[in-house]
Design an enzyme around this catalytic site. Structure first.
Site, mmCIF file in Angstrom:
data_model
loop_
_atom_site.group_PDB
_atom_site.id
_atom_site.type_symbol
_atom_site.label_atom_id
_atom_site.label_comp_id
_atom_site.label_asym_id
_atom_site.label_seq_id
_atom_site.Cartn_x
_atom_site.Cartn_y
_atom_site.Cartn_z
ATOM 1 N N ASP A 283 0.813 -1.218 0.000
ATOM 2 C CA ASP A 283 0.000 0.000 0.000
ATOM 3 C C ASP A 283 0.849 1.272 0.000
ATOM 4 O O ASP A 283 2.029 1.251 0.343
ATOM 5 C CB ASP A 283 -0.885 0.037 1.260
ATOM 6 C CG ASP A 283 -1.998 -0.998 1.201
ATOM 7 O OD1 ASP A 283 -1.945 -1.881 0.324
ATOM 8 O OD2 ASP A 283 -2.913 -0.916 2.045
ATOM 9 N N ASP A 284 0.184 2.366 -0.377
ATOM 10 C CA ASP A 284 0.638 3.762 -0.212
ATOM 11 C C ASP A 284 1.659 4.247 -1.254
ATOM 12 O O ASP A 284 1.975 5.422 -1.259
ATOM 13 C CB ASP A 284 1.236 4.031 1.194
ATOM 14 C CG ASP A 284 0.233 3.767 2.314
ATOM 15 O OD1 ASP A 284 -0.918 3.406 1.995
ATOM 16 O OD2 ASP A 284 0.610 3.925 3.490
ATOM 17 N N HIS A 334 -6.165 3.193 -3.717
ATOM 18 C CA HIS A 334 -6.056 3.413 -2.265
ATOM 19 C C HIS A 334 -6.299 4.895 -1.945
ATOM 20 O O HIS A 334 -5.688 5.435 -1.041
ATOM 21 C CB HIS A 334 -4.663 2.955 -1.818
ATOM 22 C CG HIS A 334 -4.476 2.805 -0.332
ATOM 23 N ND1 HIS A 334 -5.406 2.201 0.482
ATOM 24 C CD2 HIS A 334 -3.433 3.173 0.504
ATOM 25 C CE1 HIS A 334 -4.945 2.204 1.745
ATOM 26 N NE2 HIS A 334 -3.762 2.790 1.776
ATOM 27 N N HIS A 338 -4.740 9.441 0.898
ATOM 28 C CA HIS A 338 -4.732 8.625 2.115
ATOM 29 C C HIS A 338 -5.626 9.229 3.197
ATOM 30 O O HIS A 338 -5.335 9.170 4.411
ATOM 31 C CB HIS A 338 -3.309 8.420 2.663
ATOM 32 C CG HIS A 338 -3.149 7.095 3.363
ATOM 33 N ND1 HIS A 338 -3.389 6.921 4.708
ATOM 34 C CD2 HIS A 338 -2.812 5.876 2.873
ATOM 35 C CE1 HIS A 338 -3.177 5.649 5.019
ATOM 36 N NE2 HIS A 338 -2.836 4.990 3.925
ATOM 37 N N HIS A 428 3.741 -2.243 3.125
ATOM 38 C CA HIS A 428 3.774 -0.896 2.534
ATOM 39 C C HIS A 428 5.060 -0.716 1.746
ATOM 40 O O HIS A 428 6.150 -0.874 2.317
ATOM 41 C CB HIS A 428 3.650 0.155 3.636
ATOM 42 C CG HIS A 428 2.316 0.095 4.340
ATOM 43 N ND1 HIS A 428 2.053 -0.838 5.315
ATOM 44 C CD2 HIS A 428 1.172 0.795 4.153
ATOM 45 C CE1 HIS A 428 0.786 -0.686 5.725
ATOM 46 N NE2 HIS A 428 0.222 0.296 5.028
HETATM 47 ZN ZN ZN Z 1 -2.484 2.982 3.415
#
Ligand code: ZN
Length: 473
Positions: A283-284, A334, A338, A428
């Site tokens: 993620d991210d 995503h 955020h 991540h």
């Molecule tokens: Zn995230």
């Protein structure tokens, strides 16, 4: 007096000229028509094939061409006229092309126009009509085109695809998915989008328990003719309008459907038993350095993972986002920034979930079908926007807490302690420590016999289990 007379003469002369021009004009048109279609031999006969339907067969031959047509006829104007108009249009096109290519033709060449019709009964008084034209106006210009009609003698009309299929359920995406299943080769939605867009423009016939769909678009044609894709009725049961559901979905089809479900469940069980599938998710990102190192490690194990990207970072690092896509990993959404979707208003929720989608697609060429809310924060609105925009909400089953402890060996032991077949592991790709941990994680999982698949590939195998979050348990 003299002046008067000459004016009258002029008027008569001009009048005569106009009349003659019209006559000659229409005569030359007439002559042209005759030379186009003038046949040495013409043979016509009719055959009654079913009550209420006959097929008119006509063959013509001349020095320069032969023509053979089979045209269904029902004596119902609403059915016959559209069919006849289509045939007329095709014939006109043939004669026109033939005329245009005449000058540079080998004098021995004989053009041909063959129109074949085949009909299949769906139920009493309802038939699919398949008309295929095979024509050539030059040696190098062989061409096969086609058209289908569904005719209903009781209702005295041509049935449209939208009468048979429920347009709201049978979407272009559904049509594409069904077709993909039947084709051997990999195909891209982009190439099919136009052909699948309008349900009423799709040609199809029905033979026994299979629909055949025909695709005549330039980029889809095979061997100079329409691509044919057969789809069994059992795969279409969810898409029929009620009236046609009752016609097509017979007791036999229902029995077949039940058998199919049992087989699919068996296959799923076998796959679960024989394969240890897991999905690694990152993620991210994408982020310079760490994402690239993670891609390198995945590549070593020929492993595919799923990247839940922030579109803000995709815009920052478009080349890396593209690389993730090009290397065959799954691209997922995503949000843009955020944001915690439980802490912002509804406009912002929508924006975070949909603008990101467009940005990610713009950069990577892939429209995500998976969405993971930041912090796992979601509510009813998040669920409904996801549904509207065809995004499945995906959580996780193992949280490595890599973002919190930033320790490579802790990340590894968390994975090692909790992994089991079907796990969705959350990491991540913005942290160097995660990139540091990955080689050890991959080596361990690989030795344990795990197979790395994307989330979309894993979902069918963990269906019914729920998709977390279980936070490491
Ligand atoms: Zn995230």
């Amino acid at each position: 007096m003299l002046k008067e007379k000459s004016r009258t003469t002029w008027i008569i002369a001009i009048g005569l000229f106009v009349v003659l021009t019209i006559i000659i004009g229409s005569m030359s048109k007439f002559v042209q028509n005759v030379t186009h279609e003038e046949a040495i031999a013409v043979e016509i006969n009719s055959e009654q094939i079913e009550t209420g339907i006959r097929i008119d067969k006509e063959s013509k031959s001349a020095d320069t061409f032969t023509s053979y047509t089979m045209i269904p006829s029902t004596s119902i104007e609403a059915i016959d006229l559209p069919i006849f108009d289509w045939v007329q249009e095709q014939e006109d096109k043939f004669y026109k092309e033939m005329h245009e290519t005449k000058e540079h033709l080998d004098e021995n060449f004989v053009a041909h126009f063959n129109l074949d019709t085949s009909m299949h009964k769906i139920v009493d008084n309802v038939y699919t009509v398949e008309m295929k034209i095979d024509q050539a106006v030059e040696q190098s210009k062989e061409y096969v085109s086609m058209k289908t009609f569904v005719i209903d003698l009781n209702q005295e009309k041509i049935i449209q695809p939208t009468d048979i299929f429920d347009e709201n359920k049978f979407t272009a995406k559904d049509r594409f998915q069904l077709i993909v299943k039947q084709l051997d080769e990999k195909v891209k939605y982009d190439e099919w989008e136009e052909a699948l867009e309008d349900l009423n423009e799709i040609e199809f016939t029905l033979h026994e328990d299979e629909f055949t769909f025909y695709f005549n678009d330039k980029q889809l044609r095979k061997d100079n003719k329409a691509l044919e894709v057969n789809i069994p009725i059992v795969h279409l049961v969810d898409y029929f309008e009620e009236d046609y559901y009752n016609i097509f979905v017979t007791d036999e089809i229902i029995a077949e459907l039940e058998q199919l479900k049992i087989e699919e469940e068996q296959e799923r069980q076998d796959a679960i038993e024989n394969h240890k599938y897991i999905a690694l998710t990152f993620d991210d990102g994408p982020e310079v350095g760490s994402t690239e190192r993670i891609l390198d490690t995945l590549d070593k194990y020929d492993a595919k993972a799923t990247f839940f990207m922030l579109s803000r970072n995709v815009e920052q690092n478009p080349e890396i986002a593209k690389r993730v896509a090009d290397e065959g990993h799954e691209i997922a959404n995503h949000t843009i920034t955020h944001a915690d979707l439980n802490a912002v208003n509804s406009d912002r929720i929508r924006q975070e979930m949909t603008d990101s989608l467009a940005k990610i697609e713009q950069t990577t060429g892939i429209k995500p079908t998976l969405f993971r809310p930041p912090y796992g924060s979601k509510n009813d609105l998040v669920e409904s926007i996801a549904q509207e925009t065809d995004q499945a909400v995906i959580m996780w089953s193992i949280d490595t807490y890599d973002w919190k402890h930033r320790n490579a060996s802790t990340t590894f032991t968390t994975v090692k302690n909790y992994v089991r077949p079907g796990s969705i592991i959350l990491m991540h790709d913005i942290h160097q420590t995660t990139a540091d941990a990955l080689p050890q994680i991959m080596e361990y999982l690989h030795n344990e016999g795990y197979e790395f698949v994307t989330v979309s590939e894993l979902l069918p195998y963990i269906e019914g289990e729920g998709i977390g979050p279980y936070f490491g348990s």
